[in-house]
Design a protein around this motif. Structure first.
Motif, PDB file in Angstrom:
ATOM      1  N   ARG A   1       0.825  -1.198   0.000  1.00 18.42           N
ATOM      2  CA  ARG A   1       0.000   0.000   0.000  1.00 18.42           C
ATOM      3  C   ARG A   1       0.861   1.250   0.000  1.00 18.42           C
ATOM      4  O   ARG A   1       1.716   1.425   0.845  1.00 18.42           O
ATOM      5  N   ASN A   2       0.662   2.111  -0.946  1.00 18.30           N
ATOM      6  CA  ASN A   2       1.401   3.378  -0.840  1.00 18.30           C
ATOM      7  C   ASN A   2       0.735   4.571  -1.501  1.00 18.30           C
ATOM      8  O   ASN A   2       1.207   5.680  -1.403  1.00 18.30           O
ATOM      9  N   LEU A   3      -0.395   4.331  -2.122  1.00 18.42           N
ATOM     10  CA  LEU A   3      -1.099   5.454  -2.736  1.00 18.42           C
ATOM     11  C   LEU A   3      -1.555   6.442  -1.654  1.00 18.42           C
ATOM     12  O   LEU A   3      -1.519   7.654  -1.848  1.00 18.42           O
ATOM     13  N   ASP A   4      -1.940   5.914  -0.510  1.00 23.44           N
ATOM     14  CA  ASP A   4      -2.353   6.773   0.610  1.00 23.44           C
ATOM     15  C   ASP A   4      -1.203   7.659   1.076  1.00 23.44           C
ATOM     16  O   ASP A   4      -1.386   8.841   1.372  1.00 23.44           O
ATOM     17  N   LEU A   5       0.001   7.091   1.091  1.00 20.58           N
ATOM     18  CA  LEU A   5       1.170   7.873   1.499  1.00 20.58           C
ATOM     19  C   LEU A   5       1.423   9.016   0.531  1.00 20.58           C
ATOM     20  O   LEU A   5       1.667  10.154   0.932  1.00 20.58           O
ATOM     21  N   LEU A   6       1.364   8.680  -0.769  1.00 21.18           N
ATOM     22  CA  LEU A   6       1.630   9.687  -1.792  1.00 21.18           C
ATOM     23  C   LEU A   6       0.634  10.836  -1.717  1.00 21.18           C
ATOM     24  O   LEU A   6       0.914  11.956  -2.105  1.00 21.18           O
ATOM     25  N   LEU A   7      -0.562  10.529  -1.199  1.00 28.39           N
ATOM     26  CA  LEU A   7      -1.609  11.552  -1.118  1.00 28.39           C
ATOM     27  C   LEU A   7      -1.697  12.160   0.285  1.00 28.39           C
ATOM     28  O   LEU A   7      -2.555  13.001   0.549  1.00 28.39           O
ATOM     29  N   GLY A   8      -0.837  11.706   1.170  1.00 31.32           N
ATOM     30  CA  GLY A   8      -0.837  12.228   2.540  1.00 31.32           C
ATOM     31  C   GLY A   8      -2.079  11.835   3.324  1.00 31.32           C
ATOM     32  O   GLY A   8      -2.581  12.598   4.149  1.00 31.32           O
ATOM     33  N   LEU A   9      -2.606  10.637   3.070  1.00 30.06           N
ATOM     34  CA  LEU A   9      -3.880  10.251   3.702  1.00 30.06           C
ATOM     35  C   LEU A   9      -3.751   9.033   4.616  1.00 30.06           C
ATOM     36  O   LEU A   9      -4.760   8.495   5.078  1.00 30.06           O
ATOM     37  N   GLU A  10      -2.537   8.632   4.894  1.00 28.49           N
ATOM     38  CA  GLU A  10      -2.344   7.379   5.618  1.00 28.49           C
ATOM     39  C   GLU A  10      -3.119   7.307   6.932  1.00 28.49           C
ATOM     40  O   GLU A  10      -3.770   6.312   7.233  1.00 28.49           O
ATOM     41  N   ASN A  11      -3.065   8.401   7.695  1.00 28.06           N
ATOM     42  CA  ASN A  11      -3.674   8.356   9.033  1.00 28.06           C
ATOM     43  C   ASN A  11      -5.200   8.460   9.020  1.00 28.06           C
ATOM     44  O   ASN A  11      -5.838   8.407  10.057  1.00 28.06           O
ATOM     45  N   ARG A  12      -5.785   8.596   7.842  1.00 27.41           N
ATOM     46  CA  ARG A  12      -7.243   8.702   7.785  1.00 27.41           C
ATOM     47  C   ARG A  12      -7.930   7.407   7.383  1.00 27.41           C
ATOM     48  O   ARG A  12      -9.154   7.365   7.253  1.00 27.41           O
ATOM     49  N   ILE A  13      -7.145   6.398   7.117  1.00 25.87           N
ATOM     50  CA  ILE A  13      -7.736   5.145   6.626  1.00 25.87           C
ATOM     51  C   ILE A  13      -8.456   4.398   7.746  1.00 25.87           C
ATOM     52  O   ILE A  13      -7.902   4.186   8.816  1.00 25.87           O
ATOM     53  N   MET A  14      -9.709   4.034   7.466  1.00 28.06           N
ATOM     54  CA  MET A  14     -10.488   3.259   8.438  1.00 28.06           C
ATOM     55  C   MET A  14     -10.733   1.844   7.894  1.00 28.06           C
ATOM     56  O   MET A  14     -10.579   0.864   8.587  1.00 28.06           O
ATOM     57  N   TYR A  15     -11.159   1.788   6.640  1.00 26.58           N
ATOM     58  CA  TYR A  15     -11.481   0.506   6.008  1.00 26.58           C
ATOM     59  C   TYR A  15     -10.731   0.435   4.688  1.00 26.58           C
ATOM     60  O   TYR A  15     -10.140   1.416   4.258  1.00 26.58           O
ATOM     61  N   ASP A  16     -10.815  -0.721   4.055  1.00 25.01           N
ATOM     62  CA  ASP A  16     -10.092  -0.857   2.792  1.00 25.01           C
ATOM     63  C   ASP A  16     -10.904  -1.642   1.756  1.00 25.01           C
ATOM     64  O   ASP A  16     -12.023  -2.082   2.027  1.00 25.01           O
ATOM     65  N   LEU A  17     -10.268  -1.798   0.595  1.00 26.46           N
ATOM     66  CA  LEU A  17     -10.891  -2.484  -0.535  1.00 26.46           C
ATOM     67  C   LEU A  17     -11.444  -3.858  -0.147  1.00 26.46           C
ATOM     68  O   LEU A  17     -12.553  -4.219  -0.545  1.00 26.46           O
ATOM     69  N   VAL A  18     -10.669  -4.614   0.608  1.00 28.37           N
ATOM     70  CA  VAL A  18     -11.097  -5.966   0.970  1.00 28.37           C
ATOM     71  C   VAL A  18     -12.352  -5.917   1.860  1.00 28.37           C
ATOM     72  O   VAL A  18     -13.268  -6.730   1.696  1.00 28.37           O
ATOM     73  N   ASP A  19     -12.411  -4.939   2.760  1.00 30.86           N
ATOM     74  CA  ASP A  19     -13.619  -4.785   3.583  1.00 30.86           C
ATOM     75  C   ASP A  19     -14.843  -4.548   2.702  1.00 30.86           C
ATOM     76  O   ASP A  19     -15.919  -5.085   2.955  1.00 30.86           O
ATOM     77  N   VAL A  20     -14.660  -3.742   1.674  1.00 29.58           N
ATOM     78  CA  VAL A  20     -15.789  -3.438   0.780  1.00 29.58           C
ATOM     79  C   VAL A  20     -16.197  -4.669  -0.012  1.00 29.58           C
ATOM     80  O   VAL A  20     -17.375  -5.030  -0.078  1.00 29.58           O
ATOM     81  N   ILE A  21     -15.204  -5.347  -0.585  1.00 28.12           N
ATOM     82  CA  ILE A  21     -15.487  -6.527  -1.404  1.00 28.12           C
ATOM     83  C   ILE A  21     -16.158  -7.610  -0.566  1.00 28.12           C
ATOM     84  O   ILE A  21     -17.086  -8.280  -1.015  1.00 28.12           O
ATOM     85  N   GLU A  22     -15.706  -7.767   0.661  1.00 26.08           N
ATOM     86  CA  GLU A  22     -16.280  -8.821   1.501  1.00 26.08           C
ATOM     87  C   GLU A  22     -17.553  -8.375   2.212  1.00 26.08           C
ATOM     88  O   GLU A  22     -18.101  -9.089   3.055  1.00 26.08           O
ATOM     89  N   GLY A  23     -17.986  -7.155   1.875  1.00 24.57           N
ATOM     90  CA  GLY A  23     -19.292  -6.712   2.353  1.00 24.57           C
ATOM     91  C   GLY A  23     -19.332  -6.252   3.796  1.00 24.57           C
ATOM     92  O   GLY A  23     -20.415  -6.093   4.374  1.00 24.57           O
ATOM     93  N   ARG A  24     -18.192  -6.001   4.386  1.00 23.92           N
ATOM     94  CA  ARG A  24     -18.201  -5.546   5.777  1.00 23.92           C
ATOM     95  C   ARG A  24     -18.639  -4.085   5.917  1.00 23.92           C
ATOM     96  O   ARG A  24     -19.233  -3.725   6.915  1.00 23.92           O
ATOM     97  N   VAL A  25     -18.278  -3.276   4.908  1.00 26.16           N
ATOM     98  CA  VAL A  25     -18.726  -1.871   4.937  1.00 26.16           C
ATOM     99  C   VAL A  25     -19.214  -1.456   3.558  1.00 26.16           C
ATOM    100  O   VAL A  25     -18.864  -2.068   2.548  1.00 26.16           O
TER     101      VAL A  25
ATOM    102  N   ILE B   1     -19.244   1.055   0.323  1.00 33.19           N
ATOM    103  CA  ILE B   1     -18.153   1.766  -0.361  1.00 33.19           C
ATOM    104  C   ILE B   1     -17.967   3.156   0.260  1.00 33.19           C
ATOM    105  O   ILE B   1     -16.862   3.561   0.560  1.00 33.19           O
ATOM    106  N   ARG B   2     -19.081   3.844   0.395  1.00 32.91           N
ATOM    107  CA  ARG B   2     -19.071   5.216   0.872  1.00 32.91           C
ATOM    108  C   ARG B   2     -18.236   5.396   2.153  1.00 32.91           C
ATOM    109  O   ARG B   2     -17.500   6.370   2.303  1.00 32.91           O
ATOM    110  N   LYS B   3     -18.357   4.409   3.026  1.00 34.08           N
ATOM    111  CA  LYS B   3     -17.663   4.515   4.311  1.00 34.08           C
ATOM    112  C   LYS B   3     -16.163   4.257   4.196  1.00 34.08           C
ATOM    113  O   LYS B   3     -15.385   4.733   5.015  1.00 34.08           O
ATOM    114  N   ALA B   4     -15.814   3.494   3.190  1.00 38.17           N
ATOM    115  CA  ALA B   4     -14.394   3.142   3.065  1.00 38.17           C
ATOM    116  C   ALA B   4     -13.596   4.208   2.315  1.00 38.17           C
ATOM    117  O   ALA B   4     -12.373   4.259   2.398  1.00 38.17           O
TER     118      ALA B   4
END
Ligand SMILES: Nc1ncnc2c1ncn2[C@@H]1O[C@H](COP(=O)(O)OP(=O)(O)O)[C@@H](O)[C@H]1O
Ligand SMILES: [Mg+2]
Lengths: 262, 211
Positions: free
Chosen positions: A44-68, A70-73
């Motif tokens: 993972r490094n796109l978040d770093l390049l955008l300066g967003l690392e500390n804001r991440i709560m959920y991720d792609l896998v959470d969305v795909i597996e239906g835990r959250v 899209i909007r929330k992730a």
């Protein structure tokens, strides 16, 4: 009309994530609604390049597996609220996402965004097949290096076999002085071999690295050659006809100017 | 060198295995092994060879069958007998070379052949586009490239020494015609004209052509 773009390369380290981040910010600066999807699970490094690392709560896998939902992730960019990032997981299994999942996700996001840009992992394995599945357009990033061009060529062949026919090229990390001296492949040679439409020529520029470290992609920075080059690519993606720029050479006068802070 | 006891030829319907009926099973076995190992990965797994054996011993036929299946290949049990007869074999004996194949088809590709791609045809191949570094083009007959050739090209891959290779710009990593190999010089000079490669006096030669 929204467009799903996958940024790919074959070889790692040629600038896929850098390109994705710069195109995302650049398109957002032009008022487009953009979502970036990082599919390079484990690296993972796109978040770093955008300066967003500390804001991440959920991720792609959470969305795909239906835990959250899209909007929330989605993580909103600090400066551009029309730019969102769907980060990937650094720990979860990368086989958790398959091509059909990503295709469905892209179709969902298409309804709301002008551009969906997917950052693809290196290689041509399953991660690549997943990343390209939902894309209308593929941007192949390469460098003026024999091995990078070979890999780009293979990737283009692979994209063709997956019936992705809209393929564009970005040549990154060009060193004009080395091209001139024949130590680096020139643009004509690369275009002759790869034979796809080139939409960007980005010079090697230390500002790409320093700005990435700050989490602010260089696009639009007019003091930077690479920043200008990325802004031009953004324009071309939006359908503008922009000629390729001539690079300034790090010649004697350029160095002298720099030394005097000019 | 003596003539080949075993010849593998590409035809329209698949591969044909021609065997000199005067050879012993040991000789045949050694020959076939050599042929298969010369071109590793060349024949797709499960390839069926049509045996051309007018007067071969049953036991020899069986031996060949077993040998091929050991390599993952097989013998086509239903040969379309008519035109491939013992005469063919005799023809080979006389000249020491396979006679011209009757197949005059051509595979035509209108695209770039990219690195990692392999194009194979038992006939001749015409490519309207570039052949890129890392690409392989293998033809039973000749190869004509209307573009730049930077990949590996093999014409006459089943022994046709009359096969030629033509390209608008010939700068391949390797040229092969029949069983001859020519490697490009390590620093390749750029060619500015169309060229033709062919076998002359037992060597691959390259000469400029007009087109
Ligand atoms: N135009 C450029 N000039 C200088 N450095 C660059 C440029 N493009 C990319 N880089 C650097 O190269 C490295 C690899 O880039 P990255 O975008 O992570 O590649 P990828 O995602 O393809 O693996 C990073 O350290 C990045 O800062
Ligand atoms: Mg990356």
């Amino acid at each position: 009309m929204s467009e799903v773009i996958v940024v790919t390369s074959g070889k790692g380290g040629v600038g896929k994530s850098t390109t994705t981040a710069n195109l995302g910010v650049g398109l957002a600066m032009r008022g487009q609604k953009v979502v970036l999807i990082d599919t390079d699970t484990g690296l993972r490094n796109l978040d770093l390049l955008l300066g967003l690392e500390n804001r991440i709560m959920y991720d792609l896998v959470d969305v795909i597996e239906g835990r959250v939902e899209i909007r929330k992730a989605l993580v909103r960019h600090k400066k551009f609220e029309n730019l969102q990032l769907l980060p990937t997981s650094q720990v979860k299994d990368k086989s958790a996402v398959n091509p059909a999942d990503l295709m469905a996700l892209c179709d969902e996001l298409r309804k709301e965004y002008d551009y969906v840009i997917i950052d693809c992992p290196a290689g041509i394995e399953q991660g690549f097949q997943t990343a390209i599945a939902g894309a209308d357009t593929a941007i192949v990033v390469t460098m003026p290096e024999v091995s990078a061009v070979r890999d780009a060529d293979k990737i283009i062949g692979e994209l063709g076999r997956s019936e992705k026919d809209n393929i564009k090229l970005i040549i990154n990390r060009i060193r004009p002085a080395m091209v001139d001296s024949g130590e680096m492949m020139d643009m004509d040679d690369i275009n002759d071999i790869l034979a796809i439409k080139c939409i960007g020529q980005v010079p090697d520029d230390i500002k790409v690295v320093t700005s990435a470290n700050r989490g602010e992609p260089v696009v639009g920075d007019n003091d930077s050659q690479a920043g200008k080059a990325y802004a031009n690519i953004v324009g071309r993606i939006m359908g503008e006809d922009i000629p390729f720029m001539e690079f300034e050479k790090e010649g004697f006068f350029a160095k002298l100017k720099k030394a005097f802070g000019m | 060198m003596s003539r080949d006891l075993v010849t593998i030829k590409g035809g329209k319907d698949g591969f044909r295995l021609l065997v000199d009926s005067s050879a012993s099973m040991e000789e045949i076995e050694a020959e076939i092994k050599k042929k298969l190992e010369e071109n590793p990965g060349f024949f797709p797994e499960g390839t069926k060879f049509e045996l051309e054996v007018a007067d071969l011993d049953r036991s020899v036929k069986k031996g060949i069958d077993q040998l091929l299946s050991k390599h993952g290949f097989g013998v086509d049990k239903s040969p379309k007998a008519d035109n491939h007869t013992a005469d063919n074999i005799r023809g080979i004996k006389k000249t020491g070379q396979p006679e011209q194949t009757t197949v005059q088809e051509m595979m035509v590709l209108n695209r770039t052949i990219r690195g990692g791609e392999e194009v194979t045809s038992q006939s001749s191949i015409l490519i309207c586009g570039n052949v890129n570094p890392g690409a392989h083009v293998i033809a039973g007959g000749s190869i004509d490239i209307r573009g730049k050739c930077r990949g590996m090209v093999h014409a006459g891959a089943w022994g046709d020494t009359n096969a030629v290779i033509i390209a608008d710009r010939l700068m391949p990593s390797q040229i092969r015609i029949a069983n001859m190999i020519a490697r490009s010089p390590d620093s390749m000079e750029q060619s500015d004209f169309a060229e033709r490669a062919y076998i002359k006096d037992g060597q691959i030669v390259i000469e400029p052509i007009e087109r």
